[in-house]
Scaffold this active site. Structure first.
Site, mmCIF file in Angstrom:
data_model
loop_
_atom_site.group_PDB
_atom_site.id
_atom_site.type_symbol
_atom_site.label_atom_id
_atom_site.label_comp_id
_atom_site.label_asym_id
_atom_site.label_seq_id
_atom_site.Cartn_x
_atom_site.Cartn_y
_atom_site.Cartn_z
ATOM 1 C CD1 TRP A 1 33.731 39.904 42.584
ATOM 2 C CD2 TRP A 1 32.232 39.397 41.089
ATOM 3 N NE1 TRP A 1 33.713 40.897 41.749
ATOM 4 C CE2 TRP A 1 32.640 40.687 40.775
ATOM 5 C CE3 TRP A 1 31.320 38.848 40.298
ATOM 6 C CZ2 TRP A 1 32.045 41.498 39.757
ATOM 7 C CZ3 TRP A 1 30.672 39.538 39.166
ATOM 8 C CH2 TRP A 1 31.111 40.820 39.034
ATOM 9 C CD GLU B 1 37.124 30.804 50.623
ATOM 10 O OE1 GLU B 1 36.817 31.032 49.315
ATOM 11 O OE2 GLU B 1 37.341 31.699 51.285
ATOM 12 C CD GLU C 1 43.601 35.931 49.734
ATOM 13 O OE1 GLU C 1 42.727 36.953 49.905
ATOM 14 O OE2 GLU C 1 43.247 34.734 49.490
ATOM 15 C CB SER D 1 39.153 40.969 57.110
ATOM 16 O OG SER D 1 38.451 39.687 57.409
ATOM 17 N N GLY E 1 37.576 39.962 49.076
ATOM 18 C CA GLY E 1 36.847 38.899 49.236
ATOM 19 C C GLY E 1 35.180 39.708 49.117
ATOM 20 N N GLY E 2 34.794 39.600 50.564
ATOM 21 C CA GLY E 2 33.520 40.092 50.904
ATOM 22 C C GLY E 2 33.266 41.540 50.218
HETATM 23 P P1 PGA Z 1 37.920 38.494 52.513
HETATM 24 O O1 PGA Z 1 38.408 37.318 51.526
HETATM 25 O O2 PGA Z 1 38.201 39.685 52.069
HETATM 26 O O3 PGA Z 1 36.353 38.054 52.536
HETATM 27 O O4 PGA Z 1 38.343 38.328 53.689
HETATM 28 C C1 PGA Z 1 39.647 37.554 50.906
HETATM 29 C C2 PGA Z 1 40.008 36.277 50.119
HETATM 30 O O5 PGA Z 1 39.456 35.069 50.449
HETATM 31 O O6 PGA Z 1 40.604 36.433 48.754
#
Ligand code: PGA
Length: 251
Positions: free
Chosen positions: A10, A99, A167, A213, A234-235
């Site tokens: 999240w 990140e 990733e 993504s 993620g998103g």
């Molecule tokens: P995303 O992020 O699905 O929004 O591309 C994946 C993640 O950073 O774990």
């Protein structure tokens, strides 16, 4: 036999009421059904305990980070130890997300220590790796992920206490995804590196997730790639229709 893992990250999203609703919706979808895959959600630290206190059946609950120090408590303002995360009822901890690596300067050595702390506390570490766009374009992707595996995966890792998430940094939150051939190439290389590091028995059972993504529209294809054992989302994990739309491709 590696069971697929559908995991939601999240990130720094959701205030209390929406977050609890989202968690509840995931738990309802998981229900008591014998799903053919595992599910994990990783809310922000602010909601981790509240989410873990809801009846969640077999659904895993993870933090998005743990402290680097090996101490369970002490003078580390702002940090939350793996022991504390476990104490809240979590089962997993993401470590080394790109990140964190880019915005907080986390090196492979830091990530390995965090993974070890998570494992020692009884959590499953989800160790993230992945190349940047420049590294991909210069043909360096395989070297980068091999180096990250060697540097970030602790010697105590097993298929039970550790999951790898590949990733590619340039695919995170961008809507861009690698070709299935590129995903296959990296995942196969990651498994080969794990074999060298941990031995074939552990490496063959360890799950390697793809992240970046992932959407309901591309999940089936990505999750069908050889050596892809699930997704880190993620998103699309912030909307139950999308998150479950991805999960349902595995039913
Ligand atoms: P995303 O992020 O699905 O929004 O591309 C994946 C993640 O950073 O774990």
């Amino acid at each position: 036999m590696r069971r697929k893992l559908i995991a939601g990250n999240w990130k720094m999203n959701e205030l209390k009421s929406e977050g609890l609703q989202l968690a509840q919706a995931v738990f309802e979808k998981c229900g008591n059904r014998n799903l053919p895959f595992d599910v994990l959600i990783c809310p922000p630290m602010s909601l981790l305990g509240l989410v873990a206190d809801l009846p969640h059946g077999a659904c895993g609950i993870g933090s998005q980070d743990v402290a680097e120090t090996t101490k369970a408590s002490g003078a580390f303002t702002g940090d939350v130890s793996a022991v504390m995360v476990k104490d809240l009822g979590a089962t997993h901890a993401i470590v080394g997300h790109s990140e964190r690596r880019t915005m907080h300067g986390e090196t492979d050595a830091v990530v390995r220590q965090k993974a070890e702390n998570a494992i020692q506390a009884g959590l499953t570490a989800v160790i993230c790796i992945g190349e940047t766009e420049a590294e991909r374009e210069s043909g360096d992707a395989l070297n980068v992920v091999s180096r990250q595996i060697k540097g970030s995966v602790p010697a105590i890792a097993t298929a039970e206490n550790c999951v790898i998430a590949y990733e590619p940094v340039w695919a995170i939150g961008t809507g861009k995804t690698p070709t299935t051939a590129d995903v296959a190439e990296v995942h196969t290389a990651v498994r080969a590196e794990l074999q060298k590091l941990l031995g074939a028995e552990i490496a063959d059972e360890m799950r390697i997730l793809y992240g970046g993504s992932v959407k309901p529209g591309n999940a089936k294809e990505l999750l069908a790639v050889e050596n892809v054992d699930g997704a880190l989302i993620g998103g699309a994990s912030l909307k139950i229709a999308d998150f479950w739309g991805i999960a349902e491709t595995q039913l």
